[in-house]
Design an enzyme around this catalytic site. Structure first.
Site, PDB file in Angstrom:
ATOM      1  N   GLU A  38       0.851  -1.198   0.000  1.00 54.69           N
ATOM      2  CA  GLU A  38       0.000   0.000   0.000  1.00 54.69           C
ATOM      3  C   GLU A  38       0.876   1.234   0.000  1.00 54.69           C
ATOM      4  O   GLU A  38       1.791   1.355   0.803  1.00 54.69           O
ATOM      5  CB  GLU A  38      -0.918  -0.035   1.234  1.00 54.69           C
ATOM      6  CG  GLU A  38      -1.669   1.247   1.522  1.00 54.69           C
ATOM      7  CD  GLU A  38      -2.550   1.734   0.379  1.00 54.69           C
ATOM      8  OE1 GLU A  38      -3.371   0.950  -0.132  1.00 54.69           O
ATOM      9  OE2 GLU A  38      -2.398   2.909  -0.021  1.00 54.69           O
ATOM     10  N   LYS A  41      -2.493   4.814   2.821  1.00 51.70           N
ATOM     11  CA  LYS A  41      -2.892   4.324   4.138  1.00 51.70           C
ATOM     12  C   LYS A  41      -3.719   3.056   4.009  1.00 51.70           C
ATOM     13  O   LYS A  41      -4.653   3.004   3.182  1.00 51.70           O
ATOM     14  CB  LYS A  41      -3.747   5.377   4.837  1.00 51.70           C
ATOM     15  CG  LYS A  41      -2.960   6.508   5.436  1.00 51.70           C
ATOM     16  CD  LYS A  41      -3.900   7.371   6.229  1.00 51.70           C
ATOM     17  CE  LYS A  41      -3.197   8.514   6.890  1.00 51.70           C
ATOM     18  NZ  LYS A  41      -4.127   9.582   7.224  1.00 51.70           N
ATOM     19  N   GLY A 179     -23.185  16.545 -10.497  1.00 52.57           N
ATOM     20  CA  GLY A 179     -23.372  15.095 -10.396  1.00 52.57           C
ATOM     21  C   GLY A 179     -24.354  14.763  -9.289  1.00 52.57           C
ATOM     22  O   GLY A 179     -24.108  15.044  -8.123  1.00 52.57           O
ATOM     23  N   VAL A 182     -24.636   9.117  -6.021  1.00 49.40           N
ATOM     24  CA  VAL A 182     -24.545   8.902  -4.577  1.00 49.40           C
ATOM     25  C   VAL A 182     -23.666   9.956  -3.889  1.00 49.40           C
ATOM     26  O   VAL A 182     -24.094  10.608  -2.929  1.00 49.40           O
ATOM     27  CB  VAL A 182     -23.955   7.500  -4.276  1.00 49.40           C
ATOM     28  CG1 VAL A 182     -23.894   7.256  -2.791  1.00 49.40           C
ATOM     29  CG2 VAL A 182     -24.771   6.428  -4.952  1.00 49.40           C
ATOM     30  N   ILE A 183     -22.436  10.131  -4.378  1.00 49.66           N
ATOM     31  CA  ILE A 183     -21.499  11.012  -3.673  1.00 49.66           C
ATOM     32  C   ILE A 183     -21.989  12.457  -3.685  1.00 49.66           C
ATOM     33  O   ILE A 183     -22.000  13.142  -2.658  1.00 49.66           O
ATOM     34  CB  ILE A 183     -20.076  10.876  -4.278  1.00 49.66           C
ATOM     35  CG1 ILE A 183     -19.532   9.463  -3.991  1.00 49.66           C
ATOM     36  CG2 ILE A 183     -19.128  11.928  -3.719  1.00 49.66           C
ATOM     37  CD1 ILE A 183     -18.184   9.146  -4.627  1.00 49.66           C
ATOM     38  N   ILE A 265     -18.722  13.465 -10.452  1.00 51.24           N
ATOM     39  CA  ILE A 265     -19.282  12.825 -11.647  1.00 51.24           C
ATOM     40  C   ILE A 265     -18.805  11.383 -11.791  1.00 51.24           C
ATOM     41  O   ILE A 265     -18.966  10.778 -12.846  1.00 51.24           O
ATOM     42  CB  ILE A 265     -18.900  13.620 -12.908  1.00 51.24           C
ATOM     43  CG1 ILE A 265     -17.389  13.840 -12.918  1.00 51.24           C
ATOM     44  CG2 ILE A 265     -19.631  14.949 -12.976  1.00 51.24           C
ATOM     45  CD1 ILE A 265     -16.825  14.090 -14.263  1.00 51.24           C
ATOM     46  N   HIS A 439     -43.549  -4.248  15.946  1.00 53.48           N
ATOM     47  CA  HIS A 439     -44.303  -2.995  15.906  1.00 53.48           C
ATOM     48  C   HIS A 439     -43.926  -2.154  17.111  1.00 53.48           C
ATOM     49  O   HIS A 439     -43.850  -2.688  18.218  1.00 53.48           O
ATOM     50  CB  HIS A 439     -45.798  -3.308  15.942  1.00 53.48           C
ATOM     51  CG  HIS A 439     -46.650  -2.079  16.005  1.00 53.48           C
ATOM     52  ND1 HIS A 439     -46.858  -1.276  14.906  1.00 53.48           N
ATOM     53  CD2 HIS A 439     -47.329  -1.509  17.030  1.00 53.48           C
ATOM     54  CE1 HIS A 439     -47.641  -0.270  15.253  1.00 53.48           C
ATOM     55  NE2 HIS A 439     -47.934  -0.396  16.534  1.00 53.48           N
TER      56      HIS A 439
HETATM   57  C1  LIG Z   1     -16.899  10.188  -0.951  1.00 53.15           C
HETATM   58  C2  LIG Z   1     -17.085   8.697  -1.079  1.00 53.15           C
HETATM   59  C3  LIG Z   1     -18.044   8.059  -0.324  1.00 53.15           C
HETATM   60  C4  LIG Z   1     -18.213   6.688  -0.420  1.00 53.15           C
HETATM   61  N1  LIG Z   1     -19.168   6.090   0.349  1.00 53.15           N
HETATM   62  C5  LIG Z   1     -19.342   4.757   0.274  1.00 53.15           C
HETATM   63  C6  LIG Z   1     -20.295   4.103   1.103  1.00 53.15           C
HETATM   64  O1  LIG Z   1     -20.957   4.736   1.933  1.00 53.15           O
HETATM   65  N2  LIG Z   1     -20.435   2.775   0.991  1.00 53.15           N
HETATM   66  C7  LIG Z   1     -19.714   2.046   0.093  1.00 53.15           C
HETATM   67  O2  LIG Z   1     -19.899   0.839   0.025  1.00 53.15           O
HETATM   68  N3  LIG Z   1     -18.798   2.625  -0.714  1.00 53.15           N
HETATM   69  C8  LIG Z   1     -18.592   3.969  -0.639  1.00 53.15           C
HETATM   70  N4  LIG Z   1     -17.633   4.559  -1.418  1.00 53.15           N
HETATM   71  C9  LIG Z   1     -16.886   3.712  -2.375  1.00 53.15           C
HETATM   72  C10 LIG Z   1     -15.751   2.953  -1.695  1.00 53.15           C
HETATM   73  O3  LIG Z   1     -14.929   3.848  -1.000  1.00 53.15           O
HETATM   74  C11 LIG Z   1     -14.958   2.188  -2.735  1.00 53.15           C
HETATM   75  O4  LIG Z   1     -15.832   1.370  -3.480  1.00 53.15           O
HETATM   76  C12 LIG Z   1     -13.902   1.309  -2.111  1.00 53.15           C
HETATM   77  O5  LIG Z   1     -13.005   2.079  -1.353  1.00 53.15           O
HETATM   78  C13 LIG Z   1     -13.147   0.536  -3.192  1.00 53.15           C
HETATM   79  O6  LIG Z   1     -12.152  -0.245  -2.599  1.00 53.15           O
HETATM   80  P1  LIG Z   1     -10.850  -0.660  -3.428  1.00 53.15           P
HETATM   81  O7  LIG Z   1     -10.047  -1.513  -2.504  1.00 53.15           O
HETATM   82  O8  LIG Z   1     -11.206  -1.187  -4.739  1.00 53.15           O
HETATM   83  O9  LIG Z   1     -10.098   0.715  -3.719  1.00 53.15           O
HETATM   84  P2  LIG Z   1      -9.492   1.809  -2.767  1.00 53.15           P
HETATM   85  O10 LIG Z   1     -10.222   1.904  -1.495  1.00 53.15           O
HETATM   86  O11 LIG Z   1      -9.381   3.038  -3.610  1.00 53.15           O
HETATM   87  O12 LIG Z   1      -8.056   1.246  -2.407  1.00 53.15           O
HETATM   88  C14 LIG Z   1      -7.041   1.137  -3.332  1.00 53.15           C
HETATM   89  C15 LIG Z   1      -5.733   1.307  -2.583  1.00 53.15           C
HETATM   90  O13 LIG Z   1      -4.667   1.028  -3.461  1.00 53.15           O
HETATM   91  C16 LIG Z   1      -3.617   1.923  -3.178  1.00 53.15           C
HETATM   92  N5  LIG Z   1      -2.773   1.985  -4.375  1.00 53.15           N
HETATM   93  C17 LIG Z   1      -3.086   2.455  -5.597  1.00 53.15           C
HETATM   94  N6  LIG Z   1      -2.052   2.329  -6.439  1.00 53.15           N
HETATM   95  C18 LIG Z   1      -1.059   1.751  -5.724  1.00 53.15           C
HETATM   96  C19 LIG Z   1       0.255   1.357  -6.034  1.00 53.15           C
HETATM   97  N7  LIG Z   1       0.771   1.526  -7.252  1.00 53.15           N
HETATM   98  N8  LIG Z   1       1.005   0.802  -5.065  1.00 53.15           N
HETATM   99  C20 LIG Z   1       0.505   0.627  -3.808  1.00 53.15           C
HETATM  100  N9  LIG Z   1      -0.727   0.988  -3.474  1.00 53.15           N
HETATM  101  C21 LIG Z   1      -1.505   1.542  -4.419  1.00 53.15           C
HETATM  102  C22 LIG Z   1      -4.305   3.224  -2.855  1.00 53.15           C
HETATM  103  O14 LIG Z   1      -3.475   4.077  -2.079  1.00 53.15           O
HETATM  104  C23 LIG Z   1      -5.528   2.735  -2.080  1.00 53.15           C
HETATM  105  O15 LIG Z   1      -5.291   2.725  -0.699  1.00 53.15           O
HETATM  106  C24 LIG Z   1     -17.414   5.923  -1.314  1.00 53.15           C
HETATM  107  C25 LIG Z   1     -16.421   6.562  -2.073  1.00 53.15           C
HETATM  108  C26 LIG Z   1     -16.246   7.935  -1.946  1.00 53.15           C
HETATM  109  C27 LIG Z   1     -15.173   8.598  -2.751  1.00 53.15           C
END
Ligand SMILES: Cc1cc2nc3c(=O)[nH]c(=O)nc-3n(C[C@H](O)[C@H](O)[C@H](O)COP(=O)(O)OP(=O)(O)OC[C@H]3O[C@@H](n4cnc5c(N)ncnc54)[C@H](O)[C@@H]3O)c2cc1C
Length: 462
Positions: A38, A41, A179, A182-183, A265, A439
């Site tokens: 990672e 964080k 947009g 959801v967000i 968006i 209820h």
């Molecule tokens: C404002 C907002 C609100 C949201 N609210 C919700 C919600 O209420 N409920 C819900 O289900 N979803 C919600 N989501 C969506 C949710 O956050 C994502 O679907 C989820 O985080 C996706 O997980 P992921 O592991 O695919 O990607 P990410 O969480 O984006 O994790 C990918 C990780 O890979 C790391 N990374 C990238 N490239 C590299 C590299 N080359 N080397 C090492 N590390 C790397 C990044 O630093 C990151 O930590 C929300 C998103 C946003 C932006």
């Protein structure tokens, strides 16, 4: 040339967000040796810039609304305003507690955690700062980042994405949200509760356009009542700076002015320059292509989460991560039914759904093979106590199971857990109707809707 001393594992996972860390935790539980890489964080977008911080803001917004509306309940409270640094401190406290917990969990499962930016260097290796990590399998989980439009530069000052919006130290006087997904809708809801003038601009004909039209209309009605302005069917055509803020133009010839513009968006995959295509992984517009079991065309490489073109939700990432960990450990797995994954927009009111919209059901099964029923929360005691409006809409196959549940109302997100079981266990309306619901609860509205659909409405006109 990267060195590879002591760096061989069963699984190399690139990206420690919801998808990557869920995969790591499950794989370690199944006895696999795992390295989780990672660059930022552990916890990724959801924990640090997404689900958790936004839901904390939405809870603060709910508290503000309760204070402002207390008189309706005979309670004398005064609302003196929002102390944004204090709201942020509360939010950060929640995030940091969960972050520590997650770090402890990863450690306790004996997962090797590597901080650094990784790059796929072959079908079985990832390089991080001069070290080569080798796995029998590699899982790509690099997630997504906010998108923009051509000609729309996000300056982080007056033109923001969701990351910037979370960092604001004051409540803006006025905001345009580009947009209405959801967000965008969640931020619009927070800012309105905090006292801002808000206008949402959405190019499609409705807010939350992926929802059943009934859900969209109910949310729009509630937003109108809350004084949240919105312009739907209006495509963005340009933005310019004004003396104090921004002016946004839309293709329908309208202009909107505010202090800030939030661009919400959608989000695009993080895959550029990470070596995926070079290693031969099939891509589609930046997304990694996978089969129904999250396997890419390269036999040793899987991919999960926002990086693949499935629903961009944290719990989808968890589900895909677990599926991959189990498949690679040799357990029997089945594809995720994405229609059966619940979706919630945590605005006030909340919008929640599982299964097919009525339009999608008609398209899939034919208009004559589908029927629907809408149960108004006006008939639900607990919703009246909360003074919330909305409805439960059920979509079913005629003489068959319930294939869609669509809910709007305060706290509707909590109701979708039962709806998820109803959809995924292919329950018949009569079966749910025969279950006695508590209820007075809002969950009772689900029971009553099924009673009505089964032809025996109680607190509804039949
Ligand atoms: C404002 C907002 C609100 C949201 N609210 C919700 C919600 O209420 N409920 C819900 O289900 N979803 C919600 N989501 C969506 C949710 O956050 C994502 O679907 C989820 O985080 C996706 O997980 P992921 O592991 O695919 O990607 P990410 O969480 O984006 O994790 C990918 C990780 O890979 C790391 N990374 C990238 N490239 C590299 C590299 N080359 N080397 C090492 N590390 C790397 C990044 O630093 C990151 O930590 C929300 C998103 C946003 C932006």
């Amino acid at each position: 040339m990267a060195s590879d001393d002591g760096t061989s594992f069963d699984l190399v996972i690139l990206g420690g967000g919801s998808g990557g860390y869920a995969c790591a935790l499950r794989a370690a539980q199944l006895g696999q040796s795992v390295v989780l890489i990672e660059k930022d964080k552990l916890g990724g977008t959801c924990l640090h810039k997404g689900c958790i911080p936004t839901k904390a803001l939405l809870h603060a917004a709910e508290v503000a609304d309760s204070a402002k509306e207390s008189e309706q309940f005979g309670v004398r409270a005064t609302f003196e305003g929002i102390d944004m640094p204090a709201v942020n401190a509360y939010r950060d406290g929640v995030v940091s507690k969960l972050y520590k917990g997650l770090q402890g969990l990863v450690k306790s499962r004996k997962i090797t955690y590597v901080e650094g930016e990784g790059r796929l260097s072959s079908a079985t290796t990832v390089d991080v700062g001069g070290v080569r990590y080798t796995g029998k399998h590699v899982v790509l989980a690099t997630g997504s980042v906010p998108r923009s439009l051509p000609g729309l530069t996000i300056d982080g000052n007056r033109i923001l994405n969701s990351d910037h919006a979370l960092a604001l130290q004051a409540v803006p006087r006025s905001v345009i949200v580009l947009g209405g997904g959801v967000i965008g809708v969640e931020f619009a809801s927070v800012w309105r509760s905090f006292g801002a003038e808000v206008t949402v601009i959405e190019g499609l004909p409705h807010l939350v356009p992926l929802e059943d039209e009934n859900n969209s209309k109910l949310l729009e009605r509630a937003f109108r009542k809350r004084g949240i302005n919105f312009e739907v069917g209006a495509r963005f055509s340009g933005v310019e700076y004004t003396a104090e803020g921004v002016r946004v133009s839309t293709e329908n010839g309208k202009q909107f002015e505010a202090d800030l513009l939030l661009v919400a968006i959608g989000r695009g995959p993080v895959s550029d320059g990470l070596g995926y295509a070079e290693v031969g992984v099939e891509m589609d517009r930046g997304y990694v292509k996978v089969d129904a079991l999250c396997q890419t065309n390269v036999p040793t490489i899987s991919a999960v989460g926002d990086l693949i073109p499935t629903l961009q939700l944290a719990h989808v990432g968890f589900g895909e991560g677990i599926l991959v960990a189990e498949r690679l450990a040799g357990l029997p797995v089945v594809p995720i039914d994405y229609d059966g994954v619940p979706r919630v927009t945590y605005s006030e009111p909340e919008v929640a759904s599982v299964g097919l919209t009525e339009a999608a059901a008609r398209e899939r099964y034919g208009a004559d093979a589908v029927e629907s029923l809408t149960y108004d929360l006006a008939g639900n005691g607990k919703s009246q106590i909360l003074k919330t409006a909305g409805a439960v809409k059920l979509v079913r196959r005629k003489d068959g199971p319930v294939i869609g549940v669509h809910i709007v109302g305060s706290r509707a997100g909590e109701l979708v857990s039962e709806a998820q079981l109803i959809y995924n266990w292919e329950a018949l309306p009569g079966e749910v109707a025969s279950l006695v619901h508590m209820h007075p609860t809002q969950g009772e509205a689900l029971g009553e809707a099924h009673m009505a659909l089964a032809g025996k409405p109680l607190h509804a006109h039949g």
